[in-house]
Design an enzyme around this catalytic site. Structure first.
Site, mmCIF file in Angstrom:
data_model
loop_
_atom_site.group_PDB
_atom_site.id
_atom_site.type_symbol
_atom_site.label_atom_id
_atom_site.label_comp_id
_atom_site.label_asym_id
_atom_site.label_seq_id
_atom_site.Cartn_x
_atom_site.Cartn_y
_atom_site.Cartn_z
ATOM 1 N N GLU A 260 11.763 13.440 -8.653
ATOM 2 C CA GLU A 260 11.619 13.285 -7.206
ATOM 3 C C GLU A 260 10.499 12.716 -6.887
ATOM 4 O O GLU A 260 9.487 13.095 -6.119
ATOM 5 C CB GLU A 260 11.940 14.309 -6.474
ATOM 6 C CG GLU A 260 12.142 14.436 -4.950
ATOM 7 C CD GLU A 260 12.573 15.642 -4.276
ATOM 8 O OE1 GLU A 260 12.565 16.641 -4.565
ATOM 9 O OE2 GLU A 260 13.206 15.541 -3.075
ATOM 10 N N ALA B 150 15.494 12.118 1.652
ATOM 11 C CA ALA B 150 16.170 13.595 1.879
ATOM 12 C C ALA B 150 15.830 14.101 3.239
ATOM 13 O O ALA B 150 16.642 14.375 4.089
ATOM 14 C CB ALA B 150 16.218 14.773 0.870
#
Lengths: 342, 342
Positions: free
Chosen positions: A284, A72
């Protein structure tokens, strides 16, 4: 099975970063511009980067499958123009696709988009088409702030974003709302910008009536929904003041929160405030917080431990959080799993 | 006694808003500029606005004293230049001062500052001096983003802000970190911008080492610390990754969270994650969320109910949250109370 709906390829071989540096240098020096074919990463290198990292931890922690998207913070949509973002997104998505091909039992793809500040999101459609139709990806990551911390795009409820929503509805794929690196010195990337973006997205969706236009559209708000569950009373009260329906009807038919909250009290709050139907397991891992919590002796991001320890959850609740909800929110993942007899 | 450390004069007589409108019109039309003396609000009007609102609710809820500052969303530091902000801050602070004089047992003042985008914060010193020395104010509100949602000032740890911190240390007053109206369409003022600013401030303070330079500086982070307590594991992990001391030492000697969290699970999390020594009772009543929670039948912002119902708090803990901590964080309030035999 346990599906982790939020994993990024944070451990890609160094060659990717080197290529990106050359691409950035090439923005102002065309002679330095690399072509996509200049990036060479072998399957063995991919295997090494995955098996020693994500897959190792998934096995240790008992996770079966990760919805896997490009790193990301490296999306960095603020860098260069659409052409730069487009080439970069294509490369990053293809690497994730190759990982899903090498480990089809363990990874399903989600696409980063070639967003660029001020550029019409309709330009992202070809990449979405390719990733879904050719790569078999099951979702996308949508960045509500391609400027990287300066917030110049309209809110997510604006028609600006509708071309992407129309494609999402057509393909029946959800979007995780996920910003990238902050280049605003006020916002630490993972400590402020990410969490603020989650909170901001929730409030935009409360303020608007997007799901009246797109009743089947689905968003995953990562990092446990930012501040929203902690301030759920505030948001219920603001919705009331804005004369919106109750959040259960106004928001929670279409919005889901992941479990990337890195301590037990946070998960306890999330699972007691938000209906279990709206919670998707995620960690994550190898992401923002990679250390070991000295208070528990376990990694902060080993979120399965918190779900296991949450006293208010029944086995049926855990099934929904781990698997059932993900199959519903990501129907293409469900179909792919069923096609493999899972 | 019960001290509410977070109250704004949201109910000021209409004449104040009318004057402000004329002031704003005067930015581009000097002939329309009002003078401060054009604003006339009688003591009776002040009494009416307070007794039928804040004081009525304080009595109903059993709150003794409110730290009272100008309406946060009306500070609007982005409007006009320093001269505009300076006149506006002086007027708003004086109204709060008059309220504290009319009801010295129930209100103590906190100052808004005449901040203006791009203007050196040292320009705020005279207003701070006046409010503390002449008005007897016990704290200030510091806006980390005078642009109203565009975040162009340096982080709170930057030397940019040091003139204010030096004055705070000299006067031994705390600052509540509080933004104002958002003019960025992405950020709903009270649903996103306020909460994001709280989260952002916490992360800035974690990233920096401000309290090495100012060991006695004290900040109150409102709205329950934004997202920080909910993500306390994330912040402990990020501090670890940044090689900072544990948050107990790095942050919590100087940073305090208020209790403006408008539902029971949020207060339960706050009081179980953050040491009680760092929690200050507050409600920000007649503020962002003024409705009645249909789930409880009581106003969302009646935060005393949540503190009373929090099962993990002892009577001694509640004393600290209601009174003891406020006396420590606001020593001038403590001195003023003691001077009145309280």
């Amino acid at each position: 099975m346990i599906i982790d709906c939020h994993g990024h390829y944070t451990t890609a071989p160094k060659a990717l970063e080197e290529w990106r540096k050359r691409q950035i240098a090439g923005i102002h020096d065309p002679s330095a511009r690399p072509s996509a074919s200049d990036l060479r990463i072998s399957d063995d290198e991919l295997r090494e980067s995955i098996e020693s990292n994500q897959l190792r931890l998934m096995r240790e922690r008992g996770l079966d499958l990760t919805v896997f998207s490009p790193r990301a913070s490296f999306m960095a949509h603020h860098i260069g123009n659409f052409s730069v973002s487009s080439q970069w997104a294509a490369i990053c998505n293809e690497l994730c696709y190759r990982v899903t091909q090498l480990y089809p039992d363990h990874f399903a793809g989600a696409a980063m988009l070639p967003q660029s500040p001020g550029v019409d999101p309709v330009t992202c459609i070809p990449e979405i088409e390719k990733c879904v139709k050719e790569f078999g990806f099951v979702g996308i990551n949508l960045n509500p702030d391609p400027t990287g911390g300066f917030w110049r795009s309209p809110p997510l409820t604006d028609r600006h974003w509708y071309p992407i929503y129309e494609k999402m509805v057509e393909f029946d794929i959800p979007a995780m709302i996920h910003v990238s690196t902050s280049c605003n010195a006020c916002f630490h990337t993972t400590g402020a910008h990410y969490i603020n973006a989650d909170t901001t997205a929730v409030m935009q969706l409360i303020e608007g009536d997007l799901f009246r236009d797109f009743p089947t559209l689905r968003f995953v708000i990562p990092h446990g929904g930012g501040a929203a569950p902690y301030h759920w009373g505030r948001y219920r009260g603001l919705a009331q003041a804005l004369q919106k329906p109750e959040l259960r009807d106004h928001l929670l038919r279409n919005v889901f929160f992941d479990t990337c909250v890195y301590h037990q009290p946070g998960i306890d709050l999330l699972t007691s405030v938000i209906p279990v139907e709206n919670i998707l397991f995620a960690s994550e891992m190898i992401g923002a917080v990679r250390g070991v919590d000295p208070e528990t002796g376990y990694p902060f991001d080993d979120t399965k431990r918190y779900i296991e320890a949450a006293r208010n959850l029944s086995p049926e609740d855990r099934y929904k959080i781990y698997e059932g909800n993900a199959r519903r929110v990501y129907p293409r993942l469900d179909a792919a799993l069923k096609a493999r007899g899972r």
